[in-house]
Design a protein around this motif. Structure first.
Motif, PDB file in Angstrom:
ATOM      1  N   VAL A 134      14.428  -4.178   3.273  1.00  0.00           N
ATOM      2  CA  VAL A 134      15.067  -4.720   2.863  1.00  0.00           C
ATOM      3  C   VAL A 134      16.277  -5.191   2.661  1.00  0.00           C
ATOM      4  O   VAL A 134      16.965  -4.091   2.495  1.00  0.00           O
ATOM      5  N   ASP A 135      17.171  -6.591   2.719  1.00  0.00           N
ATOM      6  CA  ASP A 135      18.731  -6.302   2.119  1.00  0.00           C
ATOM      7  C   ASP A 135      19.036  -6.840   0.439  1.00  0.00           C
ATOM      8  O   ASP A 135      17.833  -8.301   0.650  1.00  0.00           O
ATOM      9  N   ALA A 136      19.373  -6.307  -0.172  1.00  0.00           N
ATOM     10  CA  ALA A 136      19.142  -6.148  -1.608  1.00  0.00           C
ATOM     11  C   ALA A 136      19.626  -7.629  -2.227  1.00  0.00           C
ATOM     12  O   ALA A 136      18.209  -8.259  -2.710  1.00  0.00           O
ATOM     13  N   LEU A 137      20.665  -8.278  -1.648  1.00  0.00           N
ATOM     14  CA  LEU A 137      20.684  -9.395  -1.776  1.00  0.00           C
ATOM     15  C   LEU A 137      20.184 -10.010  -1.272  1.00  0.00           C
ATOM     16  O   LEU A 137      19.991 -11.410  -2.598  1.00  0.00           O
ATOM     17  N   GLU A 138      19.275 -10.405  -0.447  1.00  0.00           N
ATOM     18  CA  GLU A 138      18.476 -10.818  -0.239  1.00  0.00           C
ATOM     19  C   GLU A 138      18.093 -11.562  -0.655  1.00  0.00           C
ATOM     20  O   GLU A 138      16.916 -13.061  -1.144  1.00  0.00           O
ATOM     21  N   THR A 190       2.820  -3.937 -10.246  1.00  0.00           N
ATOM     22  CA  THR A 190       2.388  -3.501  -8.790  1.00  0.00           C
ATOM     23  C   THR A 190       0.884  -3.256  -8.596  1.00  0.00           C
ATOM     24  O   THR A 190       0.631  -2.581  -9.378  1.00  0.00           O
ATOM     25  N   ALA A 191       1.105  -3.154  -7.423  1.00  0.00           N
ATOM     26  CA  ALA A 191      -0.270  -3.022  -7.071  1.00  0.00           C
ATOM     27  C   ALA A 191      -0.638  -2.808  -5.668  1.00  0.00           C
ATOM     28  O   ALA A 191       0.338  -3.009  -5.223  1.00  0.00           O
ATOM     29  N   GLN A 192      -1.269  -1.120  -4.940  1.00  0.00           N
ATOM     30  CA  GLN A 192      -0.927  -0.672  -3.480  1.00  0.00           C
ATOM     31  C   GLN A 192      -2.680  -1.204  -3.340  1.00  0.00           C
ATOM     32  O   GLN A 192      -2.606  -0.855  -1.518  1.00  0.00           O
ATOM     33  N   SER A 193      -2.495  -2.161  -3.442  1.00  0.00           N
ATOM     34  CA  SER A 193      -4.399  -2.640  -2.183  1.00  0.00           C
ATOM     35  C   SER A 193      -4.284  -4.853  -2.847  1.00  0.00           C
ATOM     36  O   SER A 193      -3.753  -4.698  -3.759  1.00  0.00           O
ATOM     37  N   ALA A 194      -4.259  -5.592  -1.894  1.00  0.00           N
ATOM     38  CA  ALA A 194      -4.995  -6.696  -2.292  1.00  0.00           C
ATOM     39  C   ALA A 194      -6.194  -7.063  -2.886  1.00  0.00           C
ATOM     40  O   ALA A 194      -5.602  -7.726  -3.613  1.00  0.00           O
ATOM     41  N   ARG A 195      -7.357  -5.758  -2.588  1.00  0.00           N
ATOM     42  CA  ARG A 195      -8.352  -6.548  -4.172  1.00  0.00           C
ATOM     43  C   ARG A 195      -7.093  -6.316  -5.736  1.00  0.00           C
ATOM     44  O   ARG A 195      -8.343  -6.759  -6.560  1.00  0.00           O
ATOM     45  N   GLU A 196      -6.690  -5.485  -5.746  1.00  0.00           N
ATOM     46  CA  GLU A 196      -5.906  -5.167  -6.655  1.00  0.00           C
ATOM     47  C   GLU A 196      -5.094  -5.846  -7.479  1.00  0.00           C
ATOM     48  O   GLU A 196      -5.529  -6.473  -8.240  1.00  0.00           O
ATOM     49  N   ALA A 197      -4.548  -6.802  -6.437  1.00  0.00           N
ATOM     50  CA  ALA A 197      -3.652  -8.008  -6.676  1.00  0.00           C
ATOM     51  C   ALA A 197      -4.672  -9.078  -7.451  1.00  0.00           C
ATOM     52  O   ALA A 197      -4.403  -9.529  -8.210  1.00  0.00           O
ATOM     53  N   LEU A 198      -5.656  -9.274  -6.323  1.00  0.00           N
ATOM     54  CA  LEU A 198      -6.505 -10.405  -6.558  1.00  0.00           C
ATOM     55  C   LEU A 198      -7.164 -10.367  -8.366  1.00  0.00           C
ATOM     56  O   LEU A 198      -6.848 -11.267  -9.322  1.00  0.00           O
ATOM     57  N   ILE A 199      -7.879  -8.747  -8.400  1.00  0.00           N
ATOM     58  CA  ILE A 199      -7.974  -8.986  -9.633  1.00  0.00           C
ATOM     59  C   ILE A 199      -7.015  -8.757 -11.200  1.00  0.00           C
ATOM     60  O   ILE A 199      -7.108  -9.945 -12.121  1.00  0.00           O
ATOM     61  N   LEU A 200      -6.163  -8.303 -10.515  1.00  0.00           N
ATOM     62  CA  LEU A 200      -4.575  -8.517 -11.798  1.00  0.00           C
ATOM     63  C   LEU A 200      -3.620 -10.168 -12.293  1.00  0.00           C
ATOM     64  O   LEU A 200      -3.747 -10.498 -12.760  1.00  0.00           O
ATOM     65  N   LEU A 201      -4.424 -10.542 -10.648  1.00  0.00           N
ATOM     66  CA  LEU A 201      -4.058 -12.041 -11.266  1.00  0.00           C
ATOM     67  C   LEU A 201      -4.565 -12.517 -11.999  1.00  0.00           C
ATOM     68  O   LEU A 201      -4.309 -14.439 -12.468  1.00  0.00           O
ATOM     69  N   ASP A 202      -5.495 -12.852 -12.386  1.00  0.00           N
ATOM     70  CA  ASP A 202      -6.719 -13.792 -13.875  1.00  0.00           C
ATOM     71  C   ASP A 202      -6.868 -12.572 -14.764  1.00  0.00           C
ATOM     72  O   ASP A 202      -7.035 -12.863 -15.723  1.00  0.00           O
ATOM     73  N   THR A 203      -5.336 -11.853 -15.474  1.00  0.00           N
ATOM     74  CA  THR A 203      -5.571 -11.403 -16.007  1.00  0.00           C
ATOM     75  C   THR A 203      -4.395 -12.211 -16.642  1.00  0.00           C
ATOM     76  O   THR A 203      -4.129 -11.706 -18.537  1.00  0.00           O
ATOM     77  N   ARG A 204      -3.266 -12.792 -15.798  1.00  0.00           N
ATOM     78  CA  ARG A 204      -1.818 -13.538 -16.905  1.00  0.00           C
ATOM     79  C   ARG A 204      -1.615 -14.070 -16.347  1.00  0.00           C
ATOM     80  O   ARG A 204      -2.036 -14.743 -14.958  1.00  0.00           O
ATOM     81  N   ASP A 206       0.790  -1.308  -0.122  1.00  0.00           N
ATOM     82  CA  ASP A 206       0.054  -0.016  -0.014  1.00  0.00           C
ATOM     83  C   ASP A 206       0.984   1.270   0.535  1.00  0.00           C
ATOM     84  O   ASP A 206       0.796   2.708  -0.248  1.00  0.00           O
ATOM     85  N   ASP A 207       2.231   1.163   0.355  1.00  0.00           N
ATOM     86  CA  ASP A 207       3.053   2.286   0.454  1.00  0.00           C
ATOM     87  C   ASP A 207       3.651   2.441  -1.436  1.00  0.00           C
ATOM     88  O   ASP A 207       4.497   1.212  -1.195  1.00  0.00           O
ATOM     89  N   VAL A 243      10.956   1.214  -4.224  1.00  0.00           N
ATOM     90  CA  VAL A 243      12.537   0.621  -4.019  1.00  0.00           C
ATOM     91  C   VAL A 243      13.169  -0.998  -4.471  1.00  0.00           C
ATOM     92  O   VAL A 243      13.228  -0.832  -5.053  1.00  0.00           O
ATOM     93  N   LEU A 244      11.924  -1.104  -3.742  1.00  0.00           N
ATOM     94  CA  LEU A 244      11.574  -3.525  -4.578  1.00  0.00           C
ATOM     95  C   LEU A 244      11.590  -3.155  -6.069  1.00  0.00           C
ATOM     96  O   LEU A 244      12.506  -4.024  -7.338  1.00  0.00           O
ATOM     97  N   VAL A 245      11.001  -2.190  -6.772  1.00  0.00           N
ATOM     98  CA  VAL A 245      11.409  -2.085  -8.136  1.00  0.00           C
ATOM     99  C   VAL A 245      12.998  -1.957  -8.731  1.00  0.00           C
ATOM    100  O   VAL A 245      13.197  -2.044  -9.704  1.00  0.00           O
ATOM    101  N   GLY A 246      12.982  -0.774  -8.037  1.00  0.00           N
ATOM    102  CA  GLY A 246      14.984  -0.001  -8.349  1.00  0.00           C
ATOM    103  C   GLY A 246      15.379  -1.878  -8.058  1.00  0.00           C
ATOM    104  O   GLY A 246      16.574  -1.730  -8.803  1.00  0.00           O
ATOM    105  N   ILE A 247      15.707  -2.534  -6.858  1.00  0.00           N
ATOM    106  CA  ILE A 247      16.075  -3.520  -6.236  1.00  0.00           C
ATOM    107  C   ILE A 247      16.292  -4.463  -7.594  1.00  0.00           C
ATOM    108  O   ILE A 247      16.875  -5.009  -7.588  1.00  0.00           O
TER     109      ILE A 247
END
Length: 354
Positions: free
Chosen positions: A129-133, A53-67, A32-33, A39-43
């Motif tokens: 988050v440690d980037a390498l890990e 990326t998605a900014q909510s769980a509900r948005e993620a559930l919708i995207l899961l059905d797209t590919r 949601d941040d 930062v994640l995309v940059g790593i």
């Protein structure tokens, strides 16, 4: 001069395990941040991934059905629906190997970690988050997804190539018998048998998708052979809408037809009819194989879809079901009743980006 620690990190990054194929892996990241997402995309910007990326769980559930997705990364602490709840929802449709889930959490107490794993997560990374890990854990999970997917495809091709000796010998005997009484039918059966063998050993069967025409050619060759062998005991009805052109996983239709013929119809003395229907629907194509054979109890249906079931018939059906689940999040639908027959169907969504 580069510090020693930085040199060590660069060397470790260079030794990341390679992916199994050249296809870019598709990762869905949820937080949601927006700062955390950036930062994640940059790593991961230097990694062979496509990040959505998605900014909510509900948005993620919708995207899961797209590919087709190879990995879901989710923050644990999100409003409305937490990462734990999102993972539980995902596990209603995808197994641990079909869609790995990596949770990001600021909490590293044993109880928090246990909650993550019990909700269905494959792994977790603590914040900050440690980037390498993070890269190593993501590479391990995407490699898991690839290896399972490759194994299922190769298993399907292997099963098809393992032609049952009785089928082989009986078909050859039918060809020889027809040579004395009907050379035209003998020639047609010979062509069908040659097509069946050629497609059964085709390298395309190890690929991810094939043309519908490739699948139908194999199914028609198989049914032609069985109709010559069993004559009036086997009737075939084709109901294929004209103009349908689509890609689908190889060896998904023929195993269903063979199961219907061998176990549903020919196990009865009177035989029966197998009905193959391929029809366009709103947003997907329906593929259905129906027989009026002996049918089965619900317990048997559950066994057929269980990948741990032993036995040649069950393995083929379970493999088809799991490959469809891997690609589309939904597998085979089986409706059956003893003495009335069985209907097995699945759907191929439209415009599904692979």
């Amino acid at each position: 001069m580069i510090p020693g620690a930085a040199i060590g990190e660069m060397a470790a990054a260079a030794n990341l395990p390679p992916l199994l194929n050249e296809r870019k892996m598709h990762i869905l990241a949820v937080d949601d941040d927006p700062v955390n997402l950036n930062v994640l995309v940059g790593i991961l910007s230097t990694e062979p991934y496509t990040i959505t990326t998605a900014q909510s769980a509900r948005e993620a559930l919708i995207l899961l059905d797209t590919r087709q997705w190879d990995l879901l990364i989710a923050d644990v602490m999100m409003p409305h629906m937490s990462g734990y709840e999102l993972t539980q929802r995902v596990r209603e449709h995808y197994s641990l190997s079909e869609l790995p889930v990596l949770l990001l959490t600021a909490r590293s107490q044993p109880a928090d970690i246990y909650t993550g794993f019990s909700s269905g997560a494959n792994d977790y990374v603590t914040k900050p988050v440690d980037a390498l890990e993070l890269k190593y854990r993501i590479r391990a999970l995407t490699a898991l997804k690839q290896s399972i997917h490759e194994r299922l495809r190769m298993e399907a091709a292997y099963l098809q190539a393992q032609i049952h000796p009785h089928f082989l010998f009986n078909t050859l005997n039918s060809i020889m018998a027809l040579s004395d009484i009907d050379t035209d039918r003998m020639r047609d059966l010979g062509y069908a048998f040659a097509s069946y063998l050629r497609i059964s050993f085709d390298f395309l069967n190890t690929g991810e998708l094939v043309e519908l025409s490739h699948e139908l050619e194999l199914a028609k060759a198989y049914l032609h052979i069985e109709q010559v062998r069993f004559e009036d005991r086997l009737s075939v009805v084709w109901e294929v809408e004209p103009g349908i052109s689509l890609l689908l996983p190889p060896l998904t239709i023929q195993p269903l037809i063979e199961n219907a013929v061998r176990h549903g119809l020919l196990s009865r003395n009177q035989g029966g009819t197998v009905h193959i229907r391929i029809a366009r629907r709103d947003g997907f194509t329906l593929i259905e194989v129906k027989d009026n054979g002996k049918g089965m109890e619900q317990e048997k249906v559950i066994q057929l879809l269980n990948p741990t079931m032993k036995g040649k018939g069950g393995i083929g059906i379970a493999n088809t079901h799991r490959r469809l689940m891997q690609l589309y999040g939904q597998g085979l639908s089986i409706v059956s009743k003893p003495g009335e027959g069985t209907t097995v169907s699945f759907v191929i969504p439209d415009n599904r980006n692979m």
